[in-house]
Motif scaffolding. Structure first.
Motif, PDB file in Angstrom:
ATOM      1  N   UNK A  40      43.094  34.790  46.623  1.00  0.00           N
ATOM      2  CA  UNK A  40      43.194  35.236  45.219  1.00  0.00           C
ATOM      3  C   UNK A  40      43.759  36.650  45.127  1.00  0.00           C
ATOM      4  N   UNK A  41      44.624  36.861  44.118  1.00  0.00           N
ATOM      5  CA  UNK A  41      45.024  38.206  43.700  1.00  0.00           C
ATOM      6  C   UNK A  41      44.561  38.332  42.252  1.00  0.00           C
ATOM      7  N   UNK A  42      43.606  39.230  41.987  1.00  0.00           N
ATOM      8  CA  UNK A  42      43.054  39.338  40.637  1.00  0.00           C
ATOM      9  C   UNK A  42      43.227  40.740  40.084  1.00  0.00           C
ATOM     10  N   UNK A  43      43.738  40.802  38.858  1.00  0.00           N
ATOM     11  CA  UNK A  43      43.923  42.089  38.169  1.00  0.00           C
ATOM     12  C   UNK A  43      42.974  42.115  36.972  1.00  0.00           C
ATOM     13  N   UNK A  44      42.148  43.156  36.913  1.00  0.00           N
ATOM     14  CA  UNK A  44      41.175  43.248  35.826  1.00  0.00           C
ATOM     15  C   UNK A  44      40.780  44.705  35.644  1.00  0.00           C
ATOM     16  N   UNK A  45      40.577  45.158  34.386  1.00  0.00           N
ATOM     17  CA  UNK A  45      40.311  46.585  34.161  1.00  0.00           C
ATOM     18  C   UNK A  45      39.021  47.083  34.813  1.00  0.00           C
ATOM     19  N   UNK A  46      38.935  48.405  34.965  1.00  0.00           N
ATOM     20  CA  UNK A  46      37.706  49.044  35.457  1.00  0.00           C
ATOM     21  C   UNK A  46      36.549  48.657  34.548  1.00  0.00           C
ATOM     22  N   UNK A  47      35.394  48.380  35.144  1.00  0.00           N
ATOM     23  CA  UNK A  47      34.208  48.074  34.346  1.00  0.00           C
ATOM     24  C   UNK A  47      34.198  46.687  33.743  1.00  0.00           C
ATOM     25  N   UNK A  48      35.017  45.767  34.306  1.00  0.00           N
ATOM     26  CA  UNK A  48      35.108  44.428  33.712  1.00  0.00           C
ATOM     27  C   UNK A  48      34.295  43.384  34.470  1.00  0.00           C
ATOM     28  N   UNK A  49      33.517  43.818  35.465  1.00  0.00           N
ATOM     29  CA  UNK A  49      32.648  42.869  36.171  1.00  0.00           C
ATOM     30  C   UNK A  49      33.249  42.263  37.421  1.00  0.00           C
ATOM     31  N   UNK A  50      34.237  42.970  38.026  1.00  0.00           N
ATOM     32  CA  UNK A  50      34.914  42.435  39.220  1.00  0.00           C
ATOM     33  C   UNK A  50      33.962  42.285  40.409  1.00  0.00           C
ATOM     34  N   UNK A 178      41.909  39.747  46.872  1.00  0.00           N
ATOM     35  CA  UNK A 178      42.273  41.123  46.560  1.00  0.00           C
ATOM     36  C   UNK A 178      42.063  41.351  45.065  1.00  0.00           C
ATOM     37  N   UNK A 179      41.241  42.349  44.724  1.00  0.00           N
ATOM     38  CA  UNK A 179      41.017  42.655  43.310  1.00  0.00           C
ATOM     39  C   UNK A 179      41.427  44.089  43.031  1.00  0.00           C
ATOM     40  N   UNK A 180      41.925  44.326  41.826  1.00  0.00           N
ATOM     41  CA  UNK A 180      42.391  45.667  41.490  1.00  0.00           C
ATOM     42  C   UNK A 180      42.544  45.797  39.981  1.00  0.00           C
ATOM     43  N   UNK A 198      48.346  32.005  47.094  1.00  0.00           N
ATOM     44  CA  UNK A 198      47.266  32.677  46.342  1.00  0.00           C
ATOM     45  C   UNK A 198      47.230  32.291  44.865  1.00  0.00           C
ATOM     46  N   UNK A 199      46.009  32.207  44.334  1.00  0.00           N
ATOM     47  CA  UNK A 199      45.811  32.026  42.894  1.00  0.00           C
ATOM     48  C   UNK A 199      45.910  33.406  42.272  1.00  0.00           C
ATOM     49  N   UNK A 200      46.705  33.533  41.219  1.00  0.00           N
ATOM     50  CA  UNK A 200      46.835  34.836  40.558  1.00  0.00           C
ATOM     51  C   UNK A 200      46.035  34.822  39.255  1.00  0.00           C
ATOM     52  N   UNK A 201      45.154  35.805  39.112  1.00  0.00           N
ATOM     53  CA  UNK A 201      44.313  35.894  37.913  1.00  0.00           C
ATOM     54  C   UNK A 201      44.564  37.233  37.244  1.00  0.00           C
ATOM     55  N   UNK A 202      44.555  37.221  35.911  1.00  0.00           N
ATOM     56  CA  UNK A 202      44.783  38.491  35.207  1.00  0.00           C
ATOM     57  C   UNK A 202      43.939  38.550  33.944  1.00  0.00           C
ATOM     58  N   UNK A 203      43.160  39.626  33.845  1.00  0.00           N
ATOM     59  CA  UNK A 203      42.375  39.884  32.639  1.00  0.00           C
ATOM     60  C   UNK A 203      42.849  41.220  32.098  1.00  0.00           C
ATOM     61  N   UNK A 204      43.166  41.287  30.803  1.00  0.00           N
ATOM     62  CA  UNK A 204      43.609  42.557  30.207  1.00  0.00           C
ATOM     63  C   UNK A 204      42.466  43.131  29.367  1.00  0.00           C
TER      64      UNK A 204
END
Length: 386
Positions: A40-50, A178-180, A198-204
């Motif tokens: 997994x490659x996951x993009x999610x903001x700071x404080x979002x529960x990663x 990988x999360x960031x 890889x599965x790509x995940x993105x939370x804005x």
């Protein structure tokens, strides 16, 4: 919240006891993918529960009866790795799952003793993990799950080679996650070279549950007066502010000046010893100081509750950077304020950047020991009317 039903009763019970009303978007997306064993490659903001988004699947998938280290979590800073360990210890209390922290600056001998006991999960920083792998004290071929937290930092030039070595020493069929908060070109290269489909995940930020109201504001100040402005802000009642400086040299200069000026401020940076960093964070968390001044890297992944203000001591280079830092306030339904200390030279850049903000910034001044709307002209005019 369908993924909760896929967890063992013990983790379901822990989730219930933790009192979460709902899962965060990144958890909804990531937990099922991790449970399925996907890279997994996951993009999610700071404080979002990663953190919990990868901790829960790790806990579900490890076998504590097996005397081997099965999962490794890598973080770029000591603080972040300590926070991850705290989360893991909270969740594994009363279970057979064991956790060991492997960070630089801590006693190596003690870490080796703990490693001999084959902890189920290890959490560490790149340098120390690399030392332990090189000396054959930590066996990468046993690792089934490898998580890189704040992956963009881990893949920046400073850590890149060490990280590639660690990853390449794992078995081909291990899971790599990988999360960031931001996905960089370096991260994409890792995904292409070292991951299997890889599965790509993105939370804005827009996908996140309702936050409190966040005000964007600025104070006009000469560059040379910024340090004194921080000191004045630190004496405003009710302020708990995270202040960002763009580079380490500037931070060190400001820290030295503030030490002699009775400021309720502590600094956090890479040149501090582990116990100094811990002391600074404790003072800030307890409210004994009002402002924590840091560089972006030093503040990465820090989870601090009830931050009333984010202060940009220097205007960030990009709108993304501005919004990323600003995400530290206005959380959990509380209101917050993002204040920029604006020097004349940066006005044009700030004006351009502020067009991308959710609301138009308002000008403020410190008047009567408070931050109030207005400019120095309005205060002068009021004084004349009296």
């Amino acid at each position: 919240m369908t993924f909760i039903n896929e967890l063992s009763p013990i983790w379901q019970e822990k989730w219930k006891n933790a009192g979460f009303e709902a899962a965060m978007p990144i958890q909804e997306q990531m937990v099922p993918e991790m449970l399925a064993g996907n890279d997994i490659v996951a993009e999610s903001p700071t404080g979002s529960g990663k953190t919990l988004a990868y901790v829960l699947p790790i806990l579900q998938r490890v076998n504590p009866e097996k005397p081997a280290t099965q999962a490794m979590i890598v973080a770029p800073s000591q603080e972040l790795s300590m926070q991850i360990v705290n989360v893991l210890r909270e969740w594994t209390e009363g279970t057979a799952v064991t956790v060991t922290q492997l960070i630089g600056g801590a006693n190596m001998q003690r870490q080796l003793e703990k490693l001999k006991k084959k902890p189920t999960i290890v959490v560490g920083t790149p340098g120390r993990l690399n030392e332990l792998v090189k000396s054959k004290k930590l066996k990468m071929h046993e690792i089934r799950m490898l998580v890189l937290d704040e992956g963009d930092q881990l893949m920046a030039r400073e850590h890149r080679n060490v990280m590639k070595n660690l990853i390449e020493k794992t078995q081909h069929d291990r899971q790599l996650v990988l999360v960031s908060a931001t996905i960089t070109e370096e991260v994409e290269l890792v995904a292409d070279r070292l991951m299997q489909h890889p599965t790509r995940l993105r939370v804005t930020a827009e996908d996140m549950p309702a936050q409190g109201k966040v005000t964007h504001s600025f104070v006009k100040v000469d560059e040379r007066d910024k340090t004194d402005m921080l000191r004045r802000i630190s004496h405003i009642e009710g302020v708990k502010a995270l202040a960002f400086v763009n580079n380490l040299d500037q931070l060190l200069m400001k820290e030295n000046k503030l030490k002699f000026r009775d400021a309720k401020i502590v600094a956090l940076h890479s040149e501090m010893k582990k116990d100094e960093r811990k002391k600074a964070l404790d003072l800030f968390r307890k409210g004994e100081v009002a402002v924590l001044i840091a560089t972006e890297v030093a503040a990465r992944g820090l989870d601090i509750d009830a931050v009333t203000h984010v202060i940009h001591v220097d205007v960030p280079q990009t709108a993304e950077q501005y919004l990323h830092r600003s995400g530290r306030t206005g959380r959990a339904g509380a209101d917050g304020e993002v204040l920029t200390l604006l020097a004349y030279a940066d006005e044009r850049h700030y004006k351009k950047l502020s067009k991308q903000l959710p609301s138009k910034p308002v000008q403020k001044i410190i008047h009567g020991g408070k931050l109030v709307e207005g400019s120095s002209k309005t205060v002068a005019a009021k004084g004349n009317r009296k």
